[in-house]
Design a protein around this motif. Structure first.
Motif, PDB file in Angstrom:
ATOM      1  N   LYS A  15       0.834  -1.195   0.000  1.00  0.00           N
ATOM      2  CA  LYS A  15       0.000   0.000   0.000  1.00  0.00           C
ATOM      3  C   LYS A  15       0.868   1.244   0.000  1.00  0.00           C
ATOM      4  CE  LYS A  15      -4.325  -1.545   1.811  1.00  0.00           C
ATOM      5  NZ  LYS A  15      -4.893  -2.073   3.034  1.00  0.00           N
ATOM      6  N   HIS A  16       1.901   1.196   0.808  1.00  0.00           N
ATOM      7  CA  HIS A  16       2.828   2.340   0.833  1.00  0.00           C
ATOM      8  C   HIS A  16       4.156   1.867   0.297  1.00  0.00           C
ATOM      9  CE1 HIS A  16       0.011   4.675   3.076  1.00  0.00           C
ATOM     10  NE2 HIS A  16      -0.177   3.646   3.860  1.00  0.00           N
TER      11      HIS A  16
ATOM     12  N   GLN B 343      -3.291  -7.443  -7.326  1.00  0.00           N
ATOM     13  CA  GLN B 343      -3.898  -6.411  -6.509  1.00  0.00           C
ATOM     14  C   GLN B 343      -5.361  -6.357  -6.877  1.00  0.00           C
ATOM     15  OE1 GLN B 343      -2.435  -2.539  -7.371  1.00  0.00           O
ATOM     16  NE2 GLN B 343      -2.339  -1.972  -5.224  1.00  0.00           N
TER      17      GLN B 343
END
Lengths: 550, 713
Positions: A15-16, B343
Motif C-alpha cells: 500500500k505504501h 492487486q
C-alpha cells in the motif's frame, strides 16, 4: 522460485511503496512475509533438498564410475507428490475448475512438443495423455460451447459443471523453440498442472460414471481390433492412440440407461415469475439443442484438414466422424460410404464428387457451432471465398461496433429468414448449375447490402443518441424541419445546459472520474466509427471492382 | 643343391622350438619377416604378393602356367644356380659375420632416405646393398628371371632372397589356413578330463583343504557387519513399490468453508483475455490493419501495442501457419502468474449520470438573468468598473479611455460623458438613495461627482449638502487632502477631490452613504483609508500593513470592515477597533469580494479561477470552493434581494449562481449554478472585468475588455 510456482505464491503490491522500500521508489517486487513463512513450512521443501542431495550423489558416482552405486541410488530416487498442494490451493473442486484454463493450455502445448530435448519425454507423454483424456471427457459430456480459429491457435470453450473453461491449442506444426524462454519455469508449471489436471480428470470421469483411466467402449473396441491388429503390435501403445483418435465412445461403469432424459423437476423458485421460468426453460432447451447440433450427421474428413480438432468438435455435438484409414487409426467408415452427409474438404476443388453429400470447408463446422445452428452451406463450398470467421467470445455491448456478418447471424438466430430454406434446397442441385449459385450469391449480396444499410442507419442513430446523451458536445442540428425541431432543440439545449451546470457543481474527485468515464466512452465510439468507416470503404471498393469486372 | 639338403632340418627348427630359441637365424627371420610384412612393403613386392594372394584364392588357373613356367625354365634355373649359390654364400657369410641389424622392430621406412639400413652389434652402420636397378632392369628381371616370383627383399638387410621350395610350400600352406608343420595333426582325439559326468574317481587325488571344512572368517566378518548395520537401522530393506493409483478423488471430502489463512487475501489469477474478431484467421475486412496502422504498430514498443499481433487474413484453413510466438505467450502468461503482483482493483462501475449531483432545476430557481438584453456601447477601451444608482435607473461606468459615462439603464443611452483625464480604476455610486453622488477613482484622487441625473430635487439637495460643510476650527492632520472643485470642474459635476499621495485602486461606500473607503496601491500601513464625506475627514484605520490589500468592503448592517489581502480576508470590528476574524481563502490571489446582503456570507473571487463562499458563522475556511470558470475571476457580485450571485471571468463569461441562504442556522446555503452568460469578446486575454446586479430587478450588468457594457435580463 519453484516453490513459489508450485504453491501459487505471487508478489503483492504494497500500500505504501515508499514505506516498505525504505524510502526509495525503485521498482521491486514484494512478497508478503506471511507467504514466505508459509513456504518454509511446506513439507515438500525437504523433498527438494533430498532430491538435490540425490543428484549430487549420483553425479559423484558417475564421476567415479561406480555403477553399483549408481544403480542403488537410482533405485532409491526420491520422489515427491504435489497432491496436497493441489488440495491446498484448490480447497473445492469448483476452485480447481476455475483455474483450469492455464493448465489445459499448457498441457496442450506440451503435448505437441517433440520428444527430444527441451523437456522430459515422460512429461510430454503425460501431458498428451491427460489432454486426450480431457477431450474425451468433453466429448462424453458434450460440454463444448464455443470454438474459435484464431491466428494463434484454436480456442475452445467448454462448460464444465457450470464453469466456463477456455483453452487454446496451437496448430499442429513443429515449434521453432525460442531461445529467450526459460523452459524450466514452464516445466515447473506443467508439473503442477499435470497433477491438477489428473485429479480433475479423475473427478470428471467419475461424475459421468466413466471408468478412469478411460477405456474405449467394448463394441467399438471389437470393431477396431481387426483393422489395426496388423499395424499395431503393442496393445499398450495403441491404446493411447486409439483414445486420441476420439472416435470411440468411452466405457461406462454403469451401462447408460437408454437416453432417459430426466425431466428437470421444476421447483418454482420463490420470487421468480412465470416469465423468468419460461426464459430459463427456453435457455435450457437452446442448450440441449446446441448439444445435439450434429446429431445424425455423418462426416468424413479429408486428409488435408486438421483431423483432431474437427473430430473433437464434431463428436462433441453428436456427429459421427471418420477419416482416411491411412491417416490415423480409429476410422470407422470409408469415403465411399453412401450415408456420409458432409465431407470436410480444404482444397480448391474436388475432382470426384459423390452425389448426396455436401463438400464443405472446415470453417463451416466451427461457424455452425458458434452460431448454435447449422449455417447455410452455400458459403462454404470448396473454392468459395469464405465469409469472415467471427469470434464467439465477443459479446457486443451497447455502442460497440458490430460487424455486419454478426448482425446477419444474430438475425438468423432470431428467426430464420424465409429465403434460407429455399436456398438450401437449391444447394443440392447447385453442383450442376453454377448459374443458380451466382444468382444466390447476388441475392445474398443484396441481402447483405440491405442489412448493411440498416446497420448503417442503426449506427448513425446510435451515434446520434450518443451525441445527444453526451451533452458535453454541442448538439448538432440536422438540416430541414428546423421549425418543428426548434422546441425540441430548445428543450434539449436547456437540458444539456442544466447538465453542464450540474457537472460544474461536481466535486473534484467525482468530476475526474466522470471525465475519465466519458473519455473512455468517447474513445469507444470513435473506434467503432473508425471500424464502420473502414468497412464502408472496403465494401465500396469491392463493389467497384465488381462493376469493373462486369 | 647344398641348400636343399640343408633346408629341411633348418625348417624344422623354428617350428618345433621357436619359442624356446631366442636368437633366431637371420635367414629364418628374414623369411618370416618378409612374409609378414608383405602387405605393407614396396610396390614391387606388393605386386608379387598380390599375385600370390590371388593364386591362393584361386589356385588352379594361375598355378598351372606358373608351374609350367618353372618347368620350362628349369634349365635357366640351373644356370642361375651359381648366382643363387653365391647369394647363399653371401648370406651365409653375412650370417657368419653376424651382421645383424640392431634397430629393433621398427618400420624400416624410417631408413628409406639413408644410405645405411641400421647398425650392427658393434655400432657400425650397415649399408644398403648397392642397387642400381631401374625400372627397366626390374622389368627385364621380371621377364627373364624365372625365380623372380619367389624372390623377396629382406627388409633388414636390403638383400634379395630367393625362397626355397619348402619355404614356398610353407607360405602356401599358411595361406590356405593350415598349420605350418606338415606333421601336426589338428584333429587328435579329445581326452575328456573334466567331464560333466560324475566320475567315481577324482581327477586329482589331492585331499581337500582344511579351510573347506571350517566357516570362512572373512565371510563371518562381513555378515556380522551387515547384521550389525541392520540392527542399528543403517540398512533398510528396499521399499516396496508404491502401487497406489496416482490419481484419486482428491476432493472427496471437500469443505467449502475450509479456507486457509493465506487464502483470505488470495487473489485468484485473472483469466486471459478472450480473443476478439481481429484475432480470427479470417476476420472481417475492417479489422485488418491498413498500411499506416501497420507501420505505426511496428514503431510502437511491444509493451505499448494494443494488439500483440498483426491481424491477418487467410483464404482457407489450410493456409494458416503456426503462430511463431505461441510458446512466448504461454511463457509470458507463466511469468505473469508467478511474478506479477496481484492487486484487487476496485473498478468503479457507476453510471456516469449518477455521478452528476442532483440539483434543483434552474427553472425552479427563477428569476435569474438568462439572455443578453442591451449593450451599452461608447467606451473605446476596456471598461474597468461599473456602478449603479440605488434606484436602478442610472449606470455609471469607468473606462481606460479616461472617461466616465453615465447611462440610462432602460434605454442604453449615454446620458453623460465625464472625461477625467486618467484611467478610472473604480466607480461607486452612493448607496444612499437620498444622495446623488458618485465616487470615482482616478490616478491619485477620489472624485466625488454629482451626476445631476434624475430628480432635480435630489441632486440639488446633494449639492446643498456638500456646500453646507463648514470647516472646523482647528485644522486636523489628515493623511489626505480634501479639495473643493473649482468652477470648471464644478460645471462638469465634480464636487470634491480627495487627493491621496499615491495611486488609488478601489473606492467603496458604506451602506449609509456617509463613509467611503479607498485603497491605495502601496505597501505601507496607509493602504486603506476611510473618509467621512460630511465632515471631510479621513483617517487611517490600520497601524500596520498586513500585506497587499486587494479590496475592502463595509458590512451592510453591522460595523464590520472586510479587508482582502492576497490570501486572507480580515474582518475588523470598527467600533471595537479590533480584528474579529481572519478568513483563509484557500486560493493564491484574491481579486474581488462581495458580501451577501444578509451579511453572513462572503464570496471571494480569485485569479486562480476559484470562487470561495464563506459562511461567517461556520468557519474561517470556505464553505465551498467553486471552480466554474476556466480563467481568472475578475469580479463577483451579490444581488440585493434575490438569492443570486454572479462572477465575471477572463474567459468572457458571467456565471450566475443561485445562492440561497436560509434563516435557519442549521441549513447550509444552497449553491446552484443557474446560467452561463456569454457575450463578451475576449480582448487582450481579458474578458469580463466587472459584474454588478441591478438593485431591484434580477438583471446583471457586465463590463468587458471589449469596451462594452452588457445587460442580461
Amino acid at each position: 522460485r519453484r516453490l513459489c510456482i508450485l504453491k501459487g505464491i505471487y508478489p503483492h503490491e504494497p500500500k505504501h511503496k515508499k514505506k516498505v522500500n525504505k524510502g526509495s521508489t525503485a521498482p521491486r517486487t514484494f512478497y508478503l512475509l506471511k507467504d514466505i513463512k508459509f513456504l518454509l513450512h511446506e513439507p515438500i521443501v525437504n523433498k527438494f533438498r533430498e532430491y538435490k542431495v540425490f543428484v549430487r550423489k549420483l553425479r559423484k558416482a558417475y564421476g567415479k564410475s561406480e555403477w553399483n552405486t549408481v544403480d542403488r541410488l537410482k533405485d532409491n530416487k526420491p520422489s515427491y507428490k504435489l497432491d496436497h498442494i493441489v488440495k491446498e490451493r484448490y480447497p473445492t473442486f469448483t476452485d480447481a475448475l476455475r483455474d483450469l484454463d492455464d493448465a489445459l493450455s499448457m498441457c496442450f502445448l506440451f503435448s505437441t512438443f517433440p520428444r527430444t530435448g527441451k523437456c522430459h519425454v515422460q512429461t510430454i507423454q503425460l501431458c498428451r495423455r491427460l489432454s486426450v483424456e480431457f477431450l474425451n471427457y468433453v466429448i462424453a459430456s458434450r460440454s463444448l460451447r464455443k470454438v474459435f480459429l484464431s491466428i494463434k491457435g484454436i480456442y475452445y470453450q467448454a462448460e464444465v459443471l457450470g464453469q466456463p473453461v477456455t483453452w487454446i491449442t496451437p496448430y499442429a506444426f513443429a515449434h521453432d523453440h525460442p531461445t529467450d524462454v526459460d523452459y524450466r519455469v514452464m516445466a515447473t508449471f506443467t508439473e503442477f498442472y499435470t497433477t491438477l489436471l489428473g485429479f480433475v480428470n479423475f473427478r470428471l470421469y467419475h461424475s459421468l460414471n466413466l471408468l478412469y483411466p478411460p477405456k474405449i467402449d467394448g463394441q467399438a473396441d471389437v470393431e477396431l481390433k481387426p483393422a489395426e491388429g496388423m499395424e499395431y503390435a503393442m496393445d499398450s501403445e495403441s491404446y493411447l492412440e486409439k483414445l486420441s483418435a476420439l472416435s470411440a465412445s468411452l466405457a461406462r461403469v454403469v451401462a447408460p440407461t437408454h437416453e432417459d432424459e430426466v425431466e428437470m423437476d421444476e421447483f418454482p423458485v420463490e420470487g421468480e415469475t412465470a416469465e423468468q421460468m419460461d426464459v430459463r426453460k427456453k435457455e435450457q432447451e437452446a442448450v440441449e439443442n446446441h448439444k445435439k447440433l450434429f446429431e445424425g450427421l455423418r462426416f468424413f474428413l479429408n486428409r488435408e484438414v486438421p483431423r483432431e480438432p474437427l473430430a473433437f468438435v464434431i463428436r462433441c455435438f453428436g456427429g459421427q466422424v471418420s477419416w482416411d484409414k491411412s491417416l490415423c487409426i480409429g476410422a470407422t467408415y470409408d469415403v465411399s460410404d453412401p450415408s456420409i452427409t458432409h465431407q470436410i474438404v480444404d482444397r480448391p476443388r474436388v475432382e470426384k464428387q459423390i452425389v448426396g453429400r455436401y463438400y464443405l470447408q472446415p470453417q463451416w463446422v466451427f461457424d455452425s457451432v458458434n452460431a448454435k445452428m447449422c449455417v447455410p452451406v452455400a458459403d462454404y463450398f470448396p473454392g468459395v471465398l469464405l465469409p469472415p470467421h467471427l469470434s464467439p467470445f465477443v459479446t457486443e455491448q451497447e455502442g460497440d461496433y458490430i460487424p455486419p456478418e454478426k448482425l446477419k447471424l444474430l438475425a438468423m438466430q432470431r428467426g430464420e429468414n424465409p429465403g434460407e430454406m429455399r436456398l438450401r434446397e437449391e444447394e443440392s442441385e447447385e453442383e450442376e448449375e453454377e448459374d443458380e449459385e451466382d444468382d444466390n450469391e447476388k441475392e445474398e449480396e443484396e441481402e447483405e447490402d440491405e442489412s448493411e444499410k440498416e446497420e448503417e442507419m442503426k449506427l448513425k442513430k446510435m451515434e446520434e443518441q450518443k451525441t445527444q446523451s453526451n451533452k458535453a458536445l454541442p448538439v448538432k442540428v440536422t438540416a430541414g424541419k428546423v421549425r418543428l425541431e426548434d422546441k425540441q432543440r430548445l428543450e434539449q439545449e436547456q437540458q444539456s445546459e442544466e447538465k453542464r451546470l450540474a457537472i460544474m457543481m461536481m466535486k473534484k474527485r467525482e468530476k475526474y472520474l466522470y471525465k475519465k468515464i466519458m473519455f473512455g466512452k468517447k474513445r469507444k465510439v470513435r473506434e467503432a466509427n473508425k471500424l464502420a468507416a473502414k468497412r464502408k470503404a472496403h465494401d465500396t471498393a469491392v463493389k467497384e471492382e465488381k462493376k469493373k469486372s462486369k | 643343391m647344398g641348400r636343399r639338403s640343408r633346408g629341411p632340418p633348418r625348417r624344422a627348427q623354428p617350428f618345433q622350438g621357436a619359442e624356446s630359441e631366442e636368437v633366431t637365424d637371420s635367414e629364418e627371420e628374414s623369411v618370416y619377416s618378409g612374409l609378414e610384412e608383405s602387405g605393407s612393403d614396396s610396390s614391387e613386392e606388393e605386386e608379387e604378393e598380390e599375385d600370390e594372394g590371388s593364386d591362393g584364392s584361386s589356385p588352379p588357373p594361375t598355378r598351372t602356367p606358373r608351374k609350367s613356367k618353372t618347368l620350362e625354365d628349369e634349365s635357366a634355373l640351373e644356370g642361375n644356380e651359381a648366382l643363387l649359390a653365391q647369394n647363399e654364400y653371401e648370406e651365409d657369410s653375412s650370417d657368419e659375420e653376424d651382421i645383424r641389424n640392431t634397430v629393433g622392430n621398427i618400420p624400416m621406412e624410417w631408413y628409406q632416405d639413408f644410405p645405411h639400413i641400421g647398425y650392427n652389434l658393434d655400432g657400425k652402420k650397415i649399408y644398403k646393398p648397392i642397387r642400381n636397378k631401374d625400372e627397366l632392369d626390374m622389368f627385364l628381371e621380371k621377364m627373364e628371371n624365372p625365380d623372380y616370383w619367389r624372390t623377396i627383399q629382406d627388409k633388414m638387410t636390403g638383400a634379395d632372397i630367393k625362397l626355397t621350395d619348402e619355404q614356398v610350400e610353407l607360405v602356401q600352406r599358411l595361406q590356405r589356413g593350415q598349420f605350418g608343420d606338415v606333421h601336426f595333426n589338428p584333429y587328435e582325439p579329445a581326452v575328456d578330463f573334466f567331464t560333466h559326468e560324475v566320475m567315481i574317481h577324482p581327477v586329482t587325488n589331492r585331499p581337500a583343504d582344511k579351510r573347506s571344512f571350517i566357516p570362512s572368517l572373512i565371510e563371518k566378518e562381513k555378515v556380522s557387519k551387515l547384521v550389525h548395520a541392520i540392527k542399528m537401522g543403517w540398512i533398510k530393506p528396499r521399499k516396496p513399490k508404491d502401487d497406489t493409483p496416482t490419481y484419486y478423488d482428491l476432493w472427496a471430502h471437500e469443505d467449502p468453508n475450509s479456507i486457509l489463512g493465506r487464502h483470505k487475501m488470495h487473489v485468484p489469477a485473472p483469466k486471459m483475455k478472450l480473443p476478439g474478431h481481429e484475432e480470427s484467421y479470417n476476420p472481417p475486412p475492417e479489422y485488418l490493419l491498413s498500411e499506416e496502422e501497420k507501420l505505426a504498430w511496428e514503431q510502437q514498443e511491444p509493451a505499448e501495442r494494443k494488439l500483440n499481433f498483426v491481424p491477418q487474413q487467410y483464404r482457407c484453413l489450410r493456409a494458416v501457419p503456426a503462430y511463431p510466438r505461441f510458446i512466448h505467450e504461454r511463457f509470458e502468461r507463466c511469468l505473469d502468474l508467478y511474478l506479477c503482483p496481484r492487486q484487487r482493483k476496485m473498478r468503479v462501475n457507476v453510471d456516469p449520470e449518477d455521478l452528476i449531483p442532483k440539483l434543483p432545476k434552474p427553472r425552479d430557481l427563477q428569476p435569474f438573468p438568462t439572455t443578453q438584453a442591451l449593450i451599452y456601447r461608447g467606451h473605446t477601451s476596456l471598461v474597468r468598473c461599473l456602478s449603479i444608482s440605488p434606484t436602478g435607473q442610472w449606470l455609471v461606468s469607468g473606462s481606460d479611455d479616461g472617461t466616465v459615462r453615465f447611462w440610462e439603464v432602460c434605454t442604453a443611452r449615454c446620458m453623460k460623458t465625464l472625461p477625467v483625464g486618467g484611467v478610472v480604476k473604480s466607480v461607486a455610486w452612493n448607496p444612499n438613495p437620498t444622495i446623488c453622488l458618485v465616487a470615482i477613482c482616478v490616478n491619485q484622487s477620489v472624485l466625488l461627482v454629482n451626476p445631476c441625473l434624475g430628480d432635480k430635487l435630489l441632486y440639488g439637495a446633494t449639492d446643498h449638502l456638500l456646500e453646507s460643510y463648514e470647516a472646523p476650527e482647528e485644522e486636523r492632520i489628515q493623511p489626505v487632502q480634501w479639495v473643493t472643485a473649482n468652477v470648471e470642474e464644478h460645471s462638469k459635476g465634480i464636487r470634491l477631490l480627495i487627493q491621496h499621495s499615491k495611486a488609488l485602486k478601489q473606492v467603496t461606500w458604506h451602506g449609509k452613504g456617509d463613509y467611503l473607503a479607498s485603497v491605495v496601491t502601496d505597501n505601507s500601513n496607509m493602504q486603506v483609508l476611510i473618509h467621512q464625506t460630511s465632515k471631510r475627514w479621513s483617517q487611517n484605520p490600520f497601524r500596520k500593513s498586513k500585506g497587499l490589500v486587494q479590496c475592502v468592503l463595509f458590512h451592510p448592517i453591522r460595523p464590520y470592515f472586510f479587508v482582502a489581502t492576497q490570501r486572507y480576508v480580515r474582518v475588523y470590528n470598527l467600533l471595537k477597533q479590533e480584528l474579529t476574524k481572519k478568513l483563509m481563502a484557500n486560493c493564491k490571489w484574491v481579486s474581488s469580494m462581495a458580501i451577501h446582503p444578509g451579511g453572513d456570507n462572503i464570496i471571494c473571487g480569485s485569479y486562480d479561477s476559484k470562487l470561495a463562499w464563506f459562511d461567517l458563522d461556520l468557519s474561517t475556511r470556505p464553505y465551498q470552493l467553486l471552480r466554474h470558470h476556466k480563467k481568472a475571476l475578475r469580479s463577483v457580485a451579490f444581488h440585493k434581494h434575490y438569492p443570486l450571485f454572479a462572477s465575471g471571468s477572463d474567459d468572457g463569461t458571467v456565471i450566475v449562481c443561485h445562492g440561497m441562504v436560509y434563516n435557519d442556522l442549521l441549513q447550509n446555503p444552497l449553491l446552484v449554478p443557474v446560467k452561463v452568460l456569454k457575450g463578451h469578446v475576449q480582448t487582450l486575454d481579458l474578458g469580463v472585468l466587472d459584474v454588478i446586479f441591478h438593485p431591484t430587478q434580477p438583471w446583471v450588468f457586465s463590463s468587458g475588455a471589449d469596451g462594452t457594457v452588457r445587460l442580461y435580463t
